[in-house]
Design a protein around this motif. Structure first.
Motif, PDB file in Angstrom:
ATOM      1  N   ALA A 270       0.820  -1.214   0.000  1.00 52.49           N
ATOM      2  CA  ALA A 270       0.000   0.000   0.000  1.00 52.49           C
ATOM      3  C   ALA A 270       0.851   1.259   0.000  1.00 52.49           C
ATOM      4  N   GLN A 271       2.114   1.134   0.412  1.00 53.59           N
ATOM      5  CA  GLN A 271       3.037   2.264   0.396  1.00 53.59           C
ATOM      6  C   GLN A 271       3.760   2.389  -0.948  1.00 53.59           C
ATOM      7  N   GLY A 272       3.396   1.529  -1.908  1.00 54.60           N
ATOM      8  CA  GLY A 272       4.030   1.574  -3.222  1.00 54.60           C
ATOM      9  C   GLY A 272       5.303   0.764  -3.315  1.00 54.60           C
ATOM     10  N   THR A 273       5.580  -0.065  -2.323  1.00 54.18           N
ATOM     11  CA  THR A 273       6.801  -0.872  -2.298  1.00 54.18           C
ATOM     12  C   THR A 273       6.559  -2.217  -2.972  1.00 54.18           C
ATOM     13  N   ARG A 274       7.361  -2.541  -3.957  1.00 55.70           N
ATOM     14  CA  ARG A 274       7.275  -3.847  -4.603  1.00 55.70           C
ATOM     15  C   ARG A 274       7.976  -4.881  -3.722  1.00 55.70           C
ATOM     16  N   ILE A 275       7.323  -5.994  -3.447  1.00 59.52           N
ATOM     17  CA  ILE A 275       7.918  -7.082  -2.674  1.00 59.52           C
ATOM     18  C   ILE A 275       8.475  -8.122  -3.633  1.00 59.52           C
ATOM     19  N   ILE A 276       9.769  -8.378  -3.500  1.00 61.38           N
ATOM     20  CA  ILE A 276      10.436  -9.403  -4.304  1.00 61.38           C
ATOM     21  C   ILE A 276      10.887 -10.498  -3.345  1.00 61.38           C
ATOM     22  N   GLY A 277      10.171 -11.609  -3.349  1.00 64.58           N
ATOM     23  CA  GLY A 277      10.522 -12.718  -2.479  1.00 64.58           C
ATOM     24  C   GLY A 277      11.743 -13.435  -2.999  1.00 64.58           C
ATOM     25  N   VAL A 278      12.693 -13.688  -2.121  1.00 69.05           N
ATOM     26  CA  VAL A 278      13.906 -14.436  -2.486  1.00 69.05           C
ATOM     27  C   VAL A 278      13.969 -15.648  -1.579  1.00 69.05           C
ATOM     28  N   GLY A 279      13.603 -16.796  -2.112  1.00 70.37           N
ATOM     29  CA  GLY A 279      13.594 -18.016  -1.328  1.00 70.37           C
ATOM     30  C   GLY A 279      14.929 -18.724  -1.410  1.00 70.37           C
TER      31      GLY A 279
ATOM     32  N   LEU B 299       8.876 -27.578  -0.827  1.00 71.28           N
ATOM     33  CA  LEU B 299       9.261 -26.546  -1.781  1.00 71.28           C
ATOM     34  C   LEU B 299       8.040 -26.044  -2.547  1.00 71.28           C
ATOM     35  N   ASP B 300       7.142 -26.955  -2.914  1.00 68.36           N
ATOM     36  CA  ASP B 300       5.915 -26.546  -3.590  1.00 68.36           C
ATOM     37  C   ASP B 300       5.076 -25.645  -2.680  1.00 68.36           C
ATOM     38  N   GLN B 301       4.987 -26.016  -1.411  1.00 70.36           N
ATOM     39  CA  GLN B 301       4.243 -25.192  -0.465  1.00 70.36           C
ATOM     40  C   GLN B 301       4.877 -23.817  -0.336  1.00 70.36           C
ATOM     41  N   PHE B 302       6.206 -23.788  -0.267  1.00 72.44           N
ATOM     42  CA  PHE B 302       6.886 -22.501  -0.138  1.00 72.44           C
ATOM     43  C   PHE B 302       6.550 -21.588  -1.312  1.00 72.44           C
ATOM     44  N   ARG B 303       6.575 -22.111  -2.522  1.00 73.20           N
ATOM     45  CA  ARG B 303       6.266 -21.286  -3.689  1.00 73.20           C
ATOM     46  C   ARG B 303       4.866 -20.685  -3.572  1.00 73.20           C
ATOM     47  N   GLU B 304       3.919 -21.477  -3.096  1.00 67.63           N
ATOM     48  CA  GLU B 304       2.556 -20.948  -2.976  1.00 67.63           C
ATOM     49  C   GLU B 304       2.453 -19.926  -1.847  1.00 67.63           C
ATOM     50  N   HIS B 305       3.192 -20.132  -0.770  1.00 68.54           N
ATOM     51  CA  HIS B 305       3.151 -19.169   0.334  1.00 68.54           C
ATOM     52  C   HIS B 305       3.830 -17.853  -0.046  1.00 68.54           C
ATOM     53  N   ILE B 306       5.011 -17.927  -0.656  1.00 66.89           N
ATOM     54  CA  ILE B 306       5.728 -16.696  -1.008  1.00 66.89           C
ATOM     55  C   ILE B 306       4.960 -15.914  -2.065  1.00 66.89           C
ATOM     56  N   ALA B 307       4.237 -16.640  -2.944  1.00 69.99           N
ATOM     57  CA  ALA B 307       3.442 -15.955  -3.968  1.00 69.99           C
ATOM     58  C   ALA B 307       2.305 -15.153  -3.356  1.00 69.99           C
ATOM     59  N   GLN B 308       1.825 -15.572  -2.188  1.00 67.76           N
ATOM     60  CA  GLN B 308       0.725 -14.843  -1.550  1.00 67.76           C
ATOM     61  C   GLN B 308       1.176 -13.511  -0.965  1.00 67.76           C
ATOM     62  N   VAL B 309       2.447 -13.402  -0.574  1.00 70.43           N
ATOM     63  CA  VAL B 309       2.910 -12.136  -0.004  1.00 70.43           C
ATOM     64  C   VAL B 309       3.601 -11.251  -1.035  1.00 70.43           C
ATOM     65  N   SER B 310       3.987 -11.812  -2.180  1.00 67.63           N
ATOM     66  CA  SER B 310       4.612 -10.993  -3.221  1.00 67.63           C
ATOM     67  C   SER B 310       3.679 -10.933  -4.420  1.00 67.63           C
ATOM     68  N   GLY B 311       3.743 -11.930  -5.269  1.00 67.84           N
ATOM     69  CA  GLY B 311       2.895 -12.017  -6.454  1.00 67.84           C
ATOM     70  C   GLY B 311       3.059 -13.380  -7.063  1.00 67.84           C
ATOM     71  N   THR B 312       2.315 -13.660  -8.097  1.00 65.59           N
ATOM     72  CA  THR B 312       2.217 -15.032  -8.605  1.00 65.59           C
ATOM     73  C   THR B 312       3.263 -15.383  -9.657  1.00 65.59           C
ATOM     74  N   VAL B 313       4.058 -14.420 -10.116  1.00 70.30           N
ATOM     75  CA  VAL B 313       4.965 -14.666 -11.240  1.00 70.30           C
ATOM     76  C   VAL B 313       6.359 -15.012 -10.716  1.00 70.30           C
ATOM     77  N   GLU B 314       6.740 -16.272 -10.867  1.00 70.82           N
ATOM     78  CA  GLU B 314       8.081 -16.686 -10.448  1.00 70.82           C
ATOM     79  C   GLU B 314       9.123 -16.024 -11.346  1.00 70.82           C
ATOM     80  N   ASN B 315      10.248 -15.694 -10.771  1.00 74.56           N
ATOM     81  CA  ASN B 315      11.359 -14.989 -11.428  1.00 74.56           C
ATOM     82  C   ASN B 315      11.017 -13.543 -11.773  1.00 74.56           C
ATOM     83  N   SER B 316       9.982 -13.029 -11.128  1.00 75.10           N
ATOM     84  CA  SER B 316       9.638 -11.618 -11.208  1.00 75.10           C
ATOM     85  C   SER B 316       9.159 -11.139  -9.838  1.00 75.10           C
ATOM     86  N   ASP B 317       8.016 -11.679  -9.383  1.00 74.41           N
ATOM     87  CA  ASP B 317       7.540 -11.370  -8.039  1.00 74.41           C
ATOM     88  C   ASP B 317       8.367 -12.100  -6.979  1.00 74.41           C
TER      89      ASP B 317
END
Length: 225
Positions: free
Chosen positions: A182-191, A201-219
């Motif tokens: 909401a502050q305009g900050t892009r979240i880039i998850g680095v697992g 590992l599959d669970q981690f991808r789904e969890h990290i996507a919920q706090v960043s975004g759904t596009v792997e190697n971008s979000d």
């Protein structure tokens, strides 16, 4: 294979937040006057001493590689809380310019000095990590959120199972991540996924996507220490 029940669990066994994730903001197209980048580092128990040393070295090299560019970097830490300990060594480093070698060295010195918490405070509290970024007295264009596993705690003092992800742990994480966005900050998850394999590992991808975004190697990225 698990069947989705009331939207709380996916086929991969990942837990779904009851609060929808907000869209991930875009990065600015230009680094003018400076790109303001926060880095939040996971110091939870599952990060070994060797992996922590490697993470510190890589962050220092990252800052050194940006020397001379119009970039400012801030350093944060988390485990069961954020900062990971109350030690001055783990207090956040405010935005520091890497236009000069001195600035890059300041960041290297900071990450080399951070301290892991004792094991009783070594959970993985994504909620507090994001809340610390949202409440910081400075504005960030992007957050590199470096973590080695799934959220297992939430709140302060920390609550939650500690060894697995439940609905409150991921929901509170999503809500705090939404406040960052909401502050305009892009979240880039680095697992840093050296300690995860198979279903975890599959669970981690789904969890990290919920706090960043759904596009792997971008979000978000799934990589190693």
């Amino acid at each position: 294979m698990l069947v989705a029940v009331m939207g709380s669990i996916t086929a991969a066994g990942a837990v779904q937040s009851t609060t929808p994730p907000a869209p991930n903001p875009s990065l600015p197209e230009r680094c003018e006057p400076d790109l303001k980048l926060a880095i939040s580092l996971d110091l939870s128990n599952s990060v070994t001493d060797g992996q922590l040393a490697e993470m510190k070295s890589n962050i220092a090299e990252f800052a050194a590689g940006l020397t001379g560019y119009p970039v400012q970097i801030a350093i944060h830490t988390f485990a069961s809380n954020a900062p990971a300990t109350g030690s001055p060594a783990n207090a956040p480093l405010p935005l520091t310019s890497v236009m000069t070698p001195q600035g890059s060295q300041t960041i290297a010195d900071k990450v080399n000095g951070i301290q892991r918490p004792n094991s009783q405070r070594g959970g993985t509290n994504w909620d507090r990590a994001f809340a610390a970024i949202a409440s910081a007295p400075e504005q960030y264009d992007a957050l590199l959120f470096v973590t080695d596993g799934n959220p297992t705690q939430y709140g302060s003092p920390a609550q939650g199972p500690g060894g697995s992800t439940d609905v409150p742990s991921i929901t509170r994480a999503v809500e705090s991540a939404n406040a960052v966005k909401a502050q305009g900050t892009r979240i880039i998850g680095v697992g840093a996924t050296d300690n995860l394999s198979g279903g975890a590992l599959d669970q981690f991808r789904e969890h990290i996507a919920q706090v960043s975004g759904t596009v792997e190697n971008s979000d978000y990225f799934a990589t190693g220490f």
